[in-house]
Design a protein around this motif. Structure first.
Motif, PDB file in Angstrom:
ATOM      1  N   UNK A  45       1.022  -1.248  -0.056  1.00  0.00           N
ATOM      2  CA  UNK A  45      -0.049  -0.129   0.000  1.00  0.00           C
ATOM      3  C   UNK A  45       0.740   1.259  -0.039  1.00  0.00           C
ATOM      4  N   UNK A  46       1.985   1.093   0.639  1.00  0.00           N
ATOM      5  CA  UNK A  46       2.748   2.433   0.837  1.00  0.00           C
ATOM      6  C   UNK A  46       3.562   2.697  -0.682  1.00  0.00           C
TER       7      UNK A  46
ATOM      8  N   UNK B 295     -13.156  10.801  -0.801  1.00  0.00           N
ATOM      9  CA  UNK B 295     -11.992  11.662  -1.175  1.00  0.00           C
ATOM     10  C   UNK B 295     -10.817  11.061  -1.839  1.00  0.00           C
ATOM     11  N   UNK B 296     -10.578   9.903  -1.209  1.00  0.00           N
ATOM     12  CA  UNK B 296      -9.380   9.176  -1.786  1.00  0.00           C
ATOM     13  C   UNK B 296      -9.898   8.266  -2.998  1.00  0.00           C
ATOM     14  N   UNK B 297     -11.076   8.181  -3.488  1.00  0.00           N
ATOM     15  CA  UNK B 297     -11.614   7.401  -4.600  1.00  0.00           C
ATOM     16  C   UNK B 297     -11.527   8.441  -5.613  1.00  0.00           C
ATOM     17  N   UNK B 298     -11.951   9.597  -5.369  1.00  0.00           N
ATOM     18  CA  UNK B 298     -11.598  10.788  -6.133  1.00  0.00           C
ATOM     19  C   UNK B 298     -10.536  11.135  -6.710  1.00  0.00           C
ATOM     20  N   UNK B 299      -9.291  11.084  -5.570  1.00  0.00           N
ATOM     21  CA  UNK B 299      -8.011  11.170  -6.073  1.00  0.00           C
ATOM     22  C   UNK B 299      -7.435  10.229  -6.976  1.00  0.00           C
ATOM     23  N   UNK B 300      -8.062   8.810  -6.845  1.00  0.00           N
ATOM     24  CA  UNK B 300      -7.511   7.660  -7.666  1.00  0.00           C
ATOM     25  C   UNK B 300      -8.258   7.980  -9.048  1.00  0.00           C
ATOM     26  N   UNK B 301      -9.404   8.317  -9.116  1.00  0.00           N
ATOM     27  CA  UNK B 301     -10.233   8.744 -10.333  1.00  0.00           C
ATOM     28  C   UNK B 301      -9.422   9.915 -11.042  1.00  0.00           C
TER      29      UNK B 301
ATOM     30  N   UNK C 222       0.776   9.555  -5.055  1.00  0.00           N
ATOM     31  CA  UNK C 222       1.214  10.919  -4.575  1.00  0.00           C
ATOM     32  C   UNK C 222       0.684  10.717  -3.035  1.00  0.00           C
ATOM     33  N   UNK C 223       1.766  10.593  -2.041  1.00  0.00           N
ATOM     34  CA  UNK C 223       1.398  10.692  -0.857  1.00  0.00           C
ATOM     35  C   UNK C 223       0.513  11.695   0.019  1.00  0.00           C
ATOM     36  N   UNK C 224       1.028  12.949  -0.793  1.00  0.00           N
ATOM     37  CA  UNK C 224       0.183  14.290  -0.084  1.00  0.00           C
ATOM     38  C   UNK C 224      -1.261  14.206  -0.531  1.00  0.00           C
ATOM     39  N   UNK C 225      -1.527  13.498  -1.582  1.00  0.00           N
ATOM     40  CA  UNK C 225      -2.855  13.591  -1.827  1.00  0.00           C
ATOM     41  C   UNK C 225      -3.767  12.182  -1.443  1.00  0.00           C
ATOM     42  N   UNK C 226      -2.975  11.523  -0.880  1.00  0.00           N
ATOM     43  CA  UNK C 226      -3.716  10.326   0.039  1.00  0.00           C
ATOM     44  C   UNK C 226      -3.564  10.400   1.450  1.00  0.00           C
ATOM     45  N   UNK C 227      -3.713  11.005   2.123  1.00  0.00           N
ATOM     46  CA  UNK C 227      -3.206  11.104   3.577  1.00  0.00           C
ATOM     47  C   UNK C 227      -4.008   9.943   4.370  1.00  0.00           C
ATOM     48  N   UNK C 228      -3.543   9.476   5.465  1.00  0.00           N
ATOM     49  CA  UNK C 228      -3.819   8.265   6.222  1.00  0.00           C
ATOM     50  C   UNK C 228      -5.217   8.815   7.057  1.00  0.00           C
ATOM     51  N   UNK C 229      -6.213   8.098   6.729  1.00  0.00           N
ATOM     52  CA  UNK C 229      -7.401   8.463   7.805  1.00  0.00           C
ATOM     53  C   UNK C 229      -8.430   9.209   6.778  1.00  0.00           C
ATOM     54  N   UNK C 230      -7.926   9.716   5.434  1.00  0.00           N
ATOM     55  CA  UNK C 230      -8.879  10.563   4.899  1.00  0.00           C
ATOM     56  C   UNK C 230     -10.247   9.811   4.477  1.00  0.00           C
ATOM     57  N   UNK C 231     -11.239  10.599   4.253  1.00  0.00           N
ATOM     58  CA  UNK C 231     -12.584  10.045   3.840  1.00  0.00           C
ATOM     59  C   UNK C 231     -12.472   9.021   2.657  1.00  0.00           C
ATOM     60  N   UNK C 232     -12.816   7.893   2.621  1.00  0.00           N
ATOM     61  CA  UNK C 232     -12.822   6.981   1.528  1.00  0.00           C
ATOM     62  C   UNK C 232     -13.007   7.467   0.060  1.00  0.00           C
TER      63      UNK C 232
END
Length: 440
Positions: A391-392, A411-417, A399-409
Protein backbone atom coordinates in the motif's frame (compact mmCIF):
# COMPACT_ATOMS: atom_id res chain seq x y z
CA UNK A 1 -31.03 35.14 -17.22
CA UNK A 2 -29.25 38.06 -18.85
CA UNK A 3 -26.08 38.43 -20.88
CA UNK A 4 -24.51 40.82 -18.37
CA UNK A 5 -24.16 38.02 -15.79
CA UNK A 6 -23.93 35.13 -18.24
CA UNK A 7 -20.76 36.63 -19.75
CA UNK A 8 -19.10 37.33 -16.39
CA UNK A 9 -15.32 37.79 -16.73
CA UNK A 10 -14.72 37.20 -12.99
CA UNK A 11 -12.47 34.24 -12.25
CA UNK A 12 -13.18 31.32 -9.95
CA UNK A 13 -10.88 31.54 -6.94
CA UNK A 14 -10.08 35.24 -7.28
CA UNK A 15 -11.87 38.59 -7.11
CA UNK A 16 -10.40 39.70 -10.41
CA UNK A 17 -13.30 40.67 -12.70
CA UNK A 18 -12.21 42.82 -15.65
CA UNK A 19 -12.57 41.72 -19.26
CA UNK A 20 -8.86 42.38 -19.77
CA UNK A 21 -6.63 43.93 -22.40
CA UNK A 22 -7.74 44.58 -25.96
CA UNK A 23 -6.72 41.72 -28.27
CA UNK A 24 -6.21 39.27 -25.42
CA UNK A 25 -9.14 39.36 -23.06
CA UNK A 26 -9.48 37.19 -19.96
CA UNK A 27 -11.67 34.90 -22.06
CA UNK A 28 -8.78 34.43 -24.50
CA UNK A 29 -6.53 33.68 -21.53
CA UNK A 30 -8.92 30.88 -20.55
CA UNK A 31 -8.18 29.21 -23.87
CA UNK A 32 -4.44 29.64 -23.32
CA UNK A 33 -4.59 28.15 -19.82
CA UNK A 34 -6.38 25.07 -21.10
CA UNK A 35 -4.23 24.48 -24.17
CA UNK A 36 -0.97 24.83 -22.20
CA UNK A 37 -2.13 22.40 -19.51
CA UNK A 38 -0.63 18.93 -19.23
CA UNK A 39 -4.16 17.47 -19.03
CA UNK A 40 -4.91 18.84 -22.48
CA UNK A 41 -1.62 17.61 -23.94
CA UNK A 42 -2.34 14.08 -22.79
CA UNK A 43 -5.44 14.00 -25.00
CA UNK A 44 -3.09 13.33 -27.93
CA UNK A 45 -2.76 9.75 -26.67
CA UNK A 46 -6.38 9.19 -25.73
CA UNK A 47 -9.02 7.42 -27.78
CA UNK A 48 -11.63 9.39 -29.67
CA UNK A 49 -13.48 6.50 -31.32
CA UNK A 50 -10.82 4.05 -32.50
CA UNK A 51 -8.57 2.94 -29.61
CA UNK A 52 -4.82 3.16 -30.04
CA UNK A 53 -4.98 3.70 -33.83
CA UNK A 54 -1.98 2.77 -35.96
CA UNK A 55 -3.12 5.20 -38.66
CA UNK A 56 -1.93 8.73 -37.79
CA UNK A 57 -4.72 10.32 -39.83
CA UNK A 58 -7.35 9.03 -37.40
CA UNK A 59 -8.60 11.43 -34.74
CA UNK A 60 -7.51 11.36 -31.12
CA UNK A 61 -9.22 13.24 -28.30
CA UNK A 62 -6.79 16.10 -28.86
CA UNK A 63 -7.42 16.59 -32.59
CA UNK A 64 -11.15 16.16 -32.04
CA UNK A 65 -11.12 18.80 -29.28
CA UNK A 66 -9.20 21.26 -31.46
CA UNK A 67 -11.66 20.82 -34.31
CA UNK A 68 -14.68 21.21 -32.01
CA UNK A 69 -13.15 24.41 -30.60
CA UNK A 70 -12.74 25.83 -34.13
CA UNK A 71 -16.36 25.13 -35.07
CA UNK A 72 -17.55 26.53 -31.72
CA UNK A 73 -15.46 29.69 -32.13
CA UNK A 74 -17.00 30.39 -35.53
CA UNK A 75 -20.52 29.96 -34.17
CA UNK A 76 -19.72 32.10 -31.13
CA UNK A 77 -18.40 34.89 -33.34
CA UNK A 78 -21.38 34.74 -35.71
CA UNK A 79 -23.86 34.74 -32.81
CA UNK A 80 -21.93 37.53 -31.12
CA UNK A 81 -22.13 39.76 -34.18
CA UNK A 82 -25.88 39.19 -34.57
CA UNK A 83 -26.52 39.94 -30.89
CA UNK A 84 -24.31 43.04 -31.11
CA UNK A 85 -26.32 44.29 -34.09
CA UNK A 86 -29.46 43.92 -31.98
CA UNK A 87 -27.80 45.82 -29.12
CA UNK A 88 -28.04 42.82 -26.80
CA UNK A 89 -24.39 42.50 -25.74
CA UNK A 90 -23.34 44.19 -22.45
CA UNK A 91 -21.00 47.19 -22.46
CA UNK A 92 -17.41 46.08 -22.84
CA UNK A 93 -18.30 42.73 -24.36
CA UNK A 94 -17.42 42.26 -28.04
CA UNK A 95 -18.47 39.47 -30.43
CA UNK A 96 -14.88 38.23 -30.25
CA UNK A 97 -15.27 37.75 -26.50
CA UNK A 98 -18.25 35.48 -27.01
CA UNK A 99 -16.27 33.52 -29.59
CA UNK A 100 -13.38 33.12 -27.12
CA UNK A 101 -15.68 31.87 -24.34
CA UNK A 102 -17.24 29.20 -26.55
CA UNK A 103 -13.88 28.26 -28.05
CA UNK A 104 -12.30 27.72 -24.61
CA UNK A 105 -15.26 25.73 -23.28
CA UNK A 106 -15.26 23.53 -26.39
CA UNK A 107 -11.51 23.00 -26.19
CA UNK A 108 -11.95 21.55 -22.69
CA UNK A 109 -15.14 19.57 -23.32
CA UNK A 110 -13.38 16.16 -23.23
CA UNK A 111 -10.53 17.02 -20.87
CA UNK A 112 -11.89 14.83 -18.05
CA UNK A 113 -12.44 11.68 -20.10
CA UNK A 114 -10.55 8.59 -18.89
CA UNK A 115 -8.42 6.44 -21.21
CA UNK A 116 -10.13 4.25 -23.84
CA UNK A 117 -12.98 6.64 -24.60
CA UNK A 118 -16.47 5.89 -23.35
CA UNK A 119 -15.40 2.32 -22.64
CA UNK A 120 -13.27 3.78 -19.86
CA UNK A 121 -16.31 5.45 -18.29
CA UNK A 122 -18.31 2.24 -18.45
CA UNK A 123 -15.41 0.29 -16.92
CA UNK A 124 -15.18 2.63 -13.92
CA UNK A 125 -18.95 2.52 -13.36
CA UNK A 126 -19.04 -1.26 -13.61
CA UNK A 127 -16.18 -1.73 -11.16
CA UNK A 128 -17.99 0.21 -8.45
CA UNK A 129 -21.33 -1.45 -9.26
CA UNK A 130 -19.74 -4.90 -8.88
CA UNK A 131 -17.46 -4.01 -5.95
CA UNK A 132 -17.57 -5.78 -2.61
CA UNK A 133 -19.95 -3.83 -0.31
CA UNK A 134 -17.03 -2.91 1.97
CA UNK A 135 -15.80 -0.48 -0.68
CA UNK A 136 -19.03 1.54 -0.78
CA UNK A 137 -20.59 1.10 2.68
CA UNK A 138 -18.75 4.10 4.24
CA UNK A 139 -20.10 6.40 1.50
CA UNK A 140 -23.32 8.40 1.36
CA UNK A 141 -25.95 7.65 -1.27
CA UNK A 142 -24.89 10.74 -3.25
CA UNK A 143 -21.21 9.77 -3.12
CA UNK A 144 -21.99 6.25 -4.29
CA UNK A 145 -23.99 7.67 -7.20
CA UNK A 146 -20.94 9.70 -8.29
CA UNK A 147 -18.93 6.50 -8.63
CA UNK A 148 -21.50 4.07 -10.01
CA UNK A 149 -22.53 6.58 -12.69
CA UNK A 150 -19.02 8.01 -13.18
CA UNK A 151 -19.01 10.75 -15.82
CA UNK A 152 -16.13 12.27 -17.78
CA UNK A 153 -17.96 15.61 -17.80
CA UNK A 154 -17.96 15.78 -14.00
CA UNK A 155 -14.32 14.70 -13.95
CA UNK A 156 -13.57 17.53 -16.39
CA UNK A 157 -15.24 20.14 -14.17
CA UNK A 158 -13.24 18.80 -11.22
CA UNK A 159 -10.01 19.03 -13.20
CA UNK A 160 -10.68 22.62 -14.27
CA UNK A 161 -11.75 23.84 -10.83
CA UNK A 162 -10.01 21.69 -8.21
CA UNK A 163 -7.07 23.11 -6.29
CA UNK A 164 -4.86 20.16 -7.30
CA UNK A 165 -4.99 21.53 -10.86
CA UNK A 166 -3.14 24.70 -9.82
CA UNK A 167 -1.32 26.49 -7.03
CA UNK A 168 -4.40 28.33 -5.80
CA UNK A 169 -8.06 27.82 -5.07
CA UNK A 170 -10.08 27.63 -8.28
CA UNK A 171 -7.85 25.20 -10.16
CA UNK A 172 -7.06 26.78 -13.52
CA UNK A 173 -8.96 29.88 -12.38
CA UNK A 174 -11.05 30.17 -15.51
CA UNK A 175 -13.73 32.83 -15.88
CA UNK A 176 -17.23 32.05 -14.66
CA UNK A 177 -18.54 32.50 -18.21
CA UNK A 178 -16.21 29.85 -19.64
CA UNK A 179 -16.87 27.39 -16.80
CA UNK A 180 -20.64 27.78 -17.10
CA UNK A 181 -20.40 27.28 -20.87
CA UNK A 182 -18.34 24.13 -20.26
CA UNK A 183 -20.88 22.46 -17.94
CA UNK A 184 -23.09 20.55 -20.34
CA UNK A 185 -25.06 18.93 -17.52
CA UNK A 186 -25.32 21.50 -14.67
CA UNK A 187 -26.48 19.10 -11.99
CA UNK A 188 -25.19 16.33 -9.73
CA UNK A 189 -25.69 12.59 -10.17
CA UNK A 190 -28.55 12.57 -7.65
CA UNK A 191 -29.93 15.91 -8.89
CA UNK A 192 -30.14 14.91 -12.54
CA UNK A 193 -33.49 15.48 -14.27
CA UNK A 194 -32.54 12.58 -16.58
CA UNK A 195 -31.10 9.90 -14.26
CA UNK A 196 -31.56 7.18 -16.86
CA UNK A 197 -28.96 8.89 -19.08
CA UNK A 198 -26.29 8.80 -16.34
CA UNK A 199 -25.08 12.25 -17.33
CA UNK A 200 -24.10 14.89 -14.80
CA UNK A 201 -21.66 17.76 -14.51
CA UNK A 202 -20.23 17.79 -10.97
CA UNK A 203 -19.36 15.36 -8.22
CA UNK A 204 -20.60 16.06 -4.70
CA UNK A 205 -17.12 17.33 -3.83
CA UNK A 206 -17.48 20.11 -6.43
CA UNK A 207 -21.17 20.95 -6.01
CA UNK A 208 -20.32 24.10 -4.05
CA UNK A 209 -18.11 25.22 -6.93
CA UNK A 210 -20.82 24.48 -9.49
CA UNK A 211 -23.28 26.48 -7.37
CA UNK A 212 -20.81 29.36 -7.21
CA UNK A 213 -20.41 29.32 -11.00
CA UNK A 214 -24.20 29.11 -11.48
CA UNK A 215 -24.87 31.98 -9.08
CA UNK A 216 -22.16 34.15 -10.62
CA UNK A 217 -23.61 33.71 -14.12
CA UNK A 218 -27.26 33.81 -13.06
CA UNK A 219 -28.25 30.30 -14.08
CA UNK A 220 -31.80 29.44 -13.07
CA UNK A 221 -32.00 26.89 -10.25
CA UNK A 222 -34.21 23.93 -11.23
CA UNK A 223 -33.73 21.72 -8.17
CA UNK A 224 -31.75 21.21 -4.97
CA UNK A 225 -28.66 20.26 -7.00
CA UNK A 226 -29.53 21.31 -10.53
CA UNK A 227 -29.57 24.42 -12.73
CA UNK A 228 -30.63 25.25 -16.26
CA UNK A 229 -27.98 25.32 -18.94
CA UNK A 230 -25.97 28.39 -19.85
CA UNK A 231 -27.13 29.39 -23.38
CA UNK A 232 -23.63 29.04 -24.80
CA UNK A 233 -23.59 25.36 -23.81
CA UNK A 234 -25.88 24.79 -26.79
CA UNK A 235 -23.18 26.08 -29.15
CA UNK A 236 -20.50 23.88 -27.56
CA UNK A 237 -22.78 20.85 -27.74
CA UNK A 238 -23.69 21.55 -31.37
CA UNK A 239 -20.03 21.91 -32.37
CA UNK A 240 -19.26 18.55 -30.73
CA UNK A 241 -22.22 16.84 -32.43
CA UNK A 242 -21.26 18.20 -35.84
CA UNK A 243 -17.64 17.13 -35.53
CA UNK A 244 -18.00 13.64 -34.15
CA UNK A 245 -20.95 12.72 -36.38
CA UNK A 246 -18.99 13.59 -39.52
CA UNK A 247 -15.53 12.64 -38.32
CA UNK A 248 -16.53 9.17 -37.09
CA UNK A 249 -17.50 8.22 -40.63
CA UNK A 250 -14.48 10.00 -42.11
CA UNK A 251 -12.22 7.98 -39.79
CA UNK A 252 -14.14 4.87 -40.77
CA UNK A 253 -13.33 5.57 -44.43
CA UNK A 254 -9.68 6.19 -43.50
CA UNK A 255 -9.50 2.83 -41.72
CA UNK A 256 -11.34 1.09 -44.59
CA UNK A 257 -14.23 0.13 -42.34
CA UNK A 258 -16.63 2.13 -44.51
CA UNK A 259 -16.77 2.76 -48.24
CA UNK A 260 -16.35 6.40 -49.28
CA UNK A 261 -19.68 6.25 -51.10
CA UNK A 262 -21.45 6.14 -47.71
CA UNK A 263 -19.86 9.45 -46.68
CA UNK A 264 -20.50 10.98 -50.10
CA UNK A 265 -24.15 9.87 -50.35
CA UNK A 266 -24.82 11.21 -46.86
CA UNK A 267 -23.39 14.70 -47.45
CA UNK A 268 -23.96 15.48 -51.14
CA UNK A 269 -27.77 15.91 -50.90
CA UNK A 270 -27.30 18.55 -48.18
CA UNK A 271 -24.99 20.77 -50.23
CA UNK A 272 -26.89 23.58 -51.98
CA UNK A 273 -26.19 24.46 -55.60
CA UNK A 274 -24.21 22.60 -58.21
CA UNK A 275 -21.14 20.58 -57.32
CA UNK A 276 -18.11 21.87 -59.30
CA UNK A 277 -16.80 19.68 -62.08
CA UNK A 278 -13.40 19.60 -60.37
CA UNK A 279 -14.94 17.53 -57.60
CA UNK A 280 -16.14 14.87 -60.02
CA UNK A 281 -12.72 14.73 -61.68
CA UNK A 282 -10.89 14.43 -58.37
CA UNK A 283 -9.66 10.90 -57.63
CA UNK A 284 -8.13 11.47 -54.19
CA UNK A 285 -10.71 10.42 -51.59
CA UNK A 286 -9.19 12.47 -48.77
CA UNK A 287 -9.45 15.66 -50.82
CA UNK A 288 -13.04 14.85 -51.71
CA UNK A 289 -13.90 14.28 -48.06
CA UNK A 290 -12.27 17.61 -47.16
CA UNK A 291 -14.36 19.41 -49.78
CA UNK A 292 -17.63 17.82 -48.62
CA UNK A 293 -16.90 18.40 -44.94
CA UNK A 294 -16.08 22.06 -45.54
CA UNK A 295 -19.29 22.67 -47.48
CA UNK A 296 -21.45 20.93 -44.87
CA UNK A 297 -19.90 22.72 -41.90
CA UNK A 298 -20.39 26.08 -43.59
CA UNK A 299 -24.09 25.35 -44.06
CA UNK A 300 -24.42 24.01 -40.54
CA UNK A 301 -22.80 27.09 -39.00
CA UNK A 302 -25.31 29.36 -40.72
CA UNK A 303 -28.29 27.20 -39.72
CA UNK A 304 -27.17 26.78 -36.10
CA UNK A 305 -26.38 30.48 -35.69
CA UNK A 306 -29.81 31.46 -37.01
CA UNK A 307 -31.48 28.90 -34.74
CA UNK A 308 -29.68 30.28 -31.68
CA UNK A 309 -30.47 33.92 -32.37
CA UNK A 310 -34.09 33.14 -33.24
CA UNK A 311 -34.50 31.39 -29.87
CA UNK A 312 -32.50 33.88 -27.81
CA UNK A 313 -35.40 34.69 -25.50
CA UNK A 314 -36.18 31.02 -24.89
CA UNK A 315 -32.53 30.32 -24.18
CA UNK A 316 -32.38 33.16 -21.67
CA UNK A 317 -35.49 31.79 -19.98
CA UNK A 318 -34.03 28.28 -19.79
CA UNK A 319 -36.95 27.07 -21.88
CA UNK A 320 -35.26 25.25 -24.79
CA UNK A 321 -35.89 21.51 -24.87
CA UNK A 322 -33.49 19.25 -26.70
CA UNK A 323 -30.39 20.42 -28.51
CA UNK A 324 -29.76 23.29 -30.91
CA UNK A 325 -29.34 20.99 -33.89
CA UNK A 326 -32.94 19.84 -33.63
CA UNK A 327 -34.00 23.50 -33.93
CA UNK A 328 -31.96 24.20 -37.08
CA UNK A 329 -33.66 24.62 -40.45
CA UNK A 330 -32.67 22.61 -43.48
CA UNK A 331 -31.70 18.96 -43.97
CA UNK A 332 -28.88 19.02 -41.43
CA UNK A 333 -30.60 17.56 -38.38
CA UNK A 334 -31.69 14.48 -40.28
CA UNK A 335 -28.26 14.14 -41.87
CA UNK A 336 -26.44 14.28 -38.51
CA UNK A 337 -28.93 11.85 -36.95
CA UNK A 338 -28.39 9.42 -39.84
CA UNK A 339 -24.61 9.77 -39.49
CA UNK A 340 -24.78 8.96 -35.77
CA UNK A 341 -26.99 5.92 -36.35
CA UNK A 342 -24.67 4.62 -39.04
CA UNK A 343 -21.62 5.14 -36.81
CA UNK A 344 -23.20 3.27 -33.93
CA UNK A 345 -24.07 0.26 -36.09
CA UNK A 346 -21.19 0.06 -38.55
CA UNK A 347 -18.20 1.74 -36.91
CA UNK A 348 -18.51 1.80 -33.13
CA UNK A 349 -19.42 -1.91 -33.09
CA UNK A 350 -16.56 -2.85 -35.41
CA UNK A 351 -15.09 -6.16 -34.23
CA UNK A 352 -11.53 -4.89 -33.74
CA UNK A 353 -12.75 -1.88 -31.75
CA UNK A 354 -14.91 -4.11 -29.55
CA UNK A 355 -11.97 -6.42 -28.88
CA UNK A 356 -9.80 -3.53 -27.74
CA UNK A 357 -12.58 -2.12 -25.56
CA UNK A 358 -12.96 -5.49 -23.82
CA UNK A 359 -9.25 -5.25 -23.12
CA UNK A 360 -9.82 -1.74 -21.75
CA UNK A 361 -12.25 -3.15 -19.18
CA UNK A 362 -9.65 -5.66 -18.03
CA UNK A 363 -7.00 -2.95 -17.87
CA UNK A 364 -9.04 -0.54 -15.74
CA UNK A 365 -10.31 -3.36 -13.53
CA UNK A 366 -6.70 -4.22 -12.70
CA UNK A 367 -5.90 -0.61 -11.84
CA UNK A 368 -9.05 -0.11 -9.76
CA UNK A 369 -8.60 -3.42 -7.93
CA UNK A 370 -5.15 -2.31 -6.82
CA UNK A 371 -5.82 1.37 -6.14
CA UNK A 372 -9.17 1.01 -4.37
CA UNK A 373 -7.80 -1.71 -2.09
CA UNK A 374 -5.04 0.75 -1.24
CA UNK A 375 -7.60 3.52 -0.61
CA UNK A 376 -9.58 1.34 1.80
CA UNK A 377 -6.46 0.48 3.80
CA UNK A 378 -5.35 4.13 3.94
CA UNK A 379 -8.83 5.16 5.08
CA UNK A 380 -8.88 2.60 7.88
CA UNK A 381 -5.31 3.17 9.10
CA UNK A 382 -4.47 5.39 12.08
CA UNK A 383 -0.92 6.25 10.99
CA UNK A 384 1.67 5.44 8.33
CA UNK A 385 3.08 2.58 10.40
CA UNK A 386 -0.12 0.58 9.91
CA UNK A 387 0.17 0.61 6.11
CA UNK A 388 1.44 -2.49 4.36
CA UNK A 389 4.56 -2.21 2.23
CA UNK A 390 2.49 -2.73 -0.93
CA UNK A 391 0.00 0.00 0.00
CA UNK A 392 2.86 2.36 0.77
CA UNK A 393 4.36 1.82 -2.68
CA UNK A 394 1.03 2.33 -4.45
CA UNK A 395 0.46 5.47 -2.38
CA UNK A 396 3.85 6.81 -3.49
CA UNK A 397 2.86 6.16 -7.10
CA UNK A 398 -0.30 8.25 -6.83
CA UNK A 399 1.16 10.81 -4.41
CA UNK A 400 1.51 10.62 -0.64
CA UNK A 401 0.28 14.19 -0.10
CA UNK A 402 -2.94 13.53 -1.99
CA UNK A 403 -3.73 10.33 -0.05
CA UNK A 404 -3.35 11.16 3.66
CA UNK A 405 -3.87 8.38 6.21
CA UNK A 406 -7.39 8.36 7.63
CA UNK A 407 -8.83 10.54 4.84
CA UNK A 408 -12.50 10.08 3.91
CA UNK A 409 -12.81 7.11 1.56
CA UNK A 410 -14.80 9.16 -0.98
CA UNK A 411 -11.98 11.72 -1.21
CA UNK A 412 -9.43 8.95 -1.75
CA UNK A 413 -11.54 7.44 -4.54
CA UNK A 414 -11.74 10.82 -6.29
CA UNK A 415 -7.96 11.13 -6.06
CA UNK A 416 -7.63 7.70 -7.66
CA UNK A 417 -10.03 8.70 -10.43
CA UNK A 418 -8.01 11.88 -10.96
CA UNK A 419 -4.94 9.71 -11.46
CA UNK A 420 -6.59 7.16 -13.73
CA UNK A 421 -8.52 9.73 -15.78
CA UNK A 422 -5.29 11.59 -16.44
CA UNK A 423 -3.68 8.52 -17.99
CA UNK A 424 -3.21 8.10 -21.71
CA UNK A 425 -4.38 4.86 -23.29
CA UNK A 426 -0.89 3.42 -23.64
CA UNK A 427 0.24 4.43 -20.14
CA UNK A 428 -2.86 2.83 -18.60
CA UNK A 429 -2.27 -0.38 -20.58
CA UNK A 430 1.41 -0.46 -19.65
CA UNK A 431 0.78 0.17 -15.93
CA UNK A 432 -1.93 -2.50 -15.82
CA UNK A 433 0.49 -4.99 -17.39
CA UNK A 434 3.13 -4.12 -14.81
CA UNK A 435 0.69 -4.39 -11.90
CA UNK A 436 -0.94 -7.54 -13.22
CA UNK A 437 2.31 -9.31 -13.95
CA UNK A 438 2.07 -8.91 -17.73
CA UNK A 439 -1.29 -10.64 -18.10
CA UNK A 440 -2.90 -7.86 -20.21
Amino acid sequence: MNWQKLLSPARLGTRHSSVGAFGRSDFHKDYDRIIFSSAFRRLQRKTQVHPLPENDNVHTRLTHSLEVSCVARSMGLMVGHQLAEKGHLPDGIEPDHMAAIVQAAALAHDIGNPPFGHAGEYAVRQWFLDADPKYLTPLSEAERADLTTFEGNAQGFRLLTHKRSGLYDGGMRLTYATLASFVKYPWSAIGSPYPEKMKFGAFQREMDLLTEVADATGLIRTGAQSFCRHPLVYLVEAADDVCYALIDIEDGVELELVDFSVFENLLLPCIPGDIPSEYHRETNIRRKMTFLRGKIITGLLDALTDAFVLREEQLLNGAVDGDLLSCADGPFNEMIATAKQFSEKQIILNRRKVQIEVGAFACLETLLDTFCKTALEIHQAKDDAELSYRTGRVRELIGNDSMPVGAPLYNLYLTILDYISGMTDDFAARLARDIGGGQH
